[in-house]
Design an enzyme around this catalytic site. Sequence first.
Site, PDB file in Angstrom:
ATOM      1  CE  LYS A 118      -4.700   0.515   0.587  1.00 25.11           C
ATOM      2  NZ  LYS A 118      -5.081  -0.133   0.067  1.00 25.11           N
TER       3      LYS A 118
HETATM    4  N1  GLU Z   1      -7.023   0.401  -3.497  1.00 21.96           N
HETATM    5  C1  GLU Z   1      -7.359  -0.996  -3.847  1.00 21.96           C
HETATM    6  C2  GLU Z   1      -8.375  -2.399  -2.623  1.00 21.96           C
HETATM    7  O1  GLU Z   1      -7.344  -2.042  -1.647  1.00 21.96           O
HETATM    8  C3  GLU Z   1      -7.002  -1.579  -5.150  1.00 21.96           C
HETATM    9  C4  GLU Z   1      -5.575  -2.545  -5.515  1.00 21.96           C
HETATM   10  C5  GLU Z   1      -5.482  -2.937  -6.275  1.00 21.96           C
HETATM   11  O2  GLU Z   1      -6.327  -3.103  -7.932  1.00 21.96           O
HETATM   12  O3  GLU Z   1      -4.277  -2.973  -6.825  1.00 21.96           O
HETATM   13  O4  GLU Z   1      -8.167  -3.597  -2.629  1.00 21.96           O
END
Ligand code: GLU
Length: 429
Positions: A118
Amino acid sequence: MLSSSLLQLEPPTPAYICPYEQACSYLEEAAKELKLDQGILEVLSHPRKVVTVSIPVKRDNSEVQVLAGHRVQHCDILGPYKGGIRYHPAVTLREVSALAMLMTWKCALLGIPYGGAKGGIALDPKRYSVGELERITRRYTSELIKDIGPAVDIPAPDMGTSAREMAWMMDTYSVNVGHAVPGIVTGKPISIGGSRGREMATGRGVMLIVREALADTAQSLVGARIAIQGFGNVGSAAALLLHQAGAKVIAVSTGSGGIFCEDGLDIPVLKAYAAQNRKSVVGFLQATPISNADLLTLPCDVLIPAALENQITEDNVNQVQAKIIAEAANGPVTLLANQILEAKGITVLPDILANAGGVVVSYLEWVQGLSYVFWDEERVNKELEYLMVQAYRQVIQQSKIHQISLRLAAYTLGVGRVAQALSDRGLYP
Ligand code: GLU
């Protein structure tokens, strides 16, 4: 626990619910249920890499400001690191670290070959011009250039970012390496290799999981009363798809307040209204104003928190009247509130299952990019539905067999798969 050096960077303030400690508590609970080896638990409790960079930005008035940007790579045992980039004033290293860990379990639970990561920058995107946001995004990408890559770590949109930021990231990375690299990000515009269906994917996944959960209680989506906190990318897509499936979306809110309508809101009209009102739903005709706090305690069949973490806490959990809570946001229910909901028999569809639609279609986008074959939206939605429903069934089965909550079931499946892979690969050296 998170390495002490990392914790020292951000000393906790009193009465602060540490998201990383919460994430570790769920991991420890899963480890106990799985009788996991202590050494494996130790490895999984720590992010593999934590990067914090300074992002100097020249504001439009020529003032220079320095922002802090993070990227936390939790685990890459099953494949490249994967996870969104969040732009929000409440971003902290602890939060990003917790969300990176959730991504690891989410990808493993859905059976997609990724690890968890993240990223985030503590800023309020509404206070920056488009030009400033572009400069921030490009500098952040450039600072992370050695840590990301299409086979290493693949960012995607999260709260406060969208396809626009992904296009800037893709361009910055490509210019730096000297050739176009569409696979560096997912959730990008279709013009540069994005997938059809990606924008609505997280909301569609929420709708599918809610549909399955209602069906398991012999209830149809048609006429189901649903309250949604948050009307951003995820909340508004879930609202629209639920509305189209015949559900009654009786309340919706954003940070600036909410609205309620007993007979169900006209979501397509509301979406158009919000688009013209700086994303706010306040003032929508044929609806009564309602506070964000009151929305959470409305009597309804399904409550969908699709905004920030820690929205249902020990303070308001006893007023919650929903039969089912679908966690479209990451971590909207605190650890203690979750225990109370479980004891009351309220079904909580956990975040790592309920909001996995986004990363599933990110995976499908990556697969399409690697194979140079692009699918129509119907195919994307079909594959998404298959993976979401399959994961839902596995979680239900795991919960029934072991007599555990859906959250613990989802965690034991995700953590168990990563732990198995870690033990099969072994430690190097
Ligand atoms: N931000 C989204 C999540 O928390 C998508 C992450 C992604 O597609 O890599 O799942």
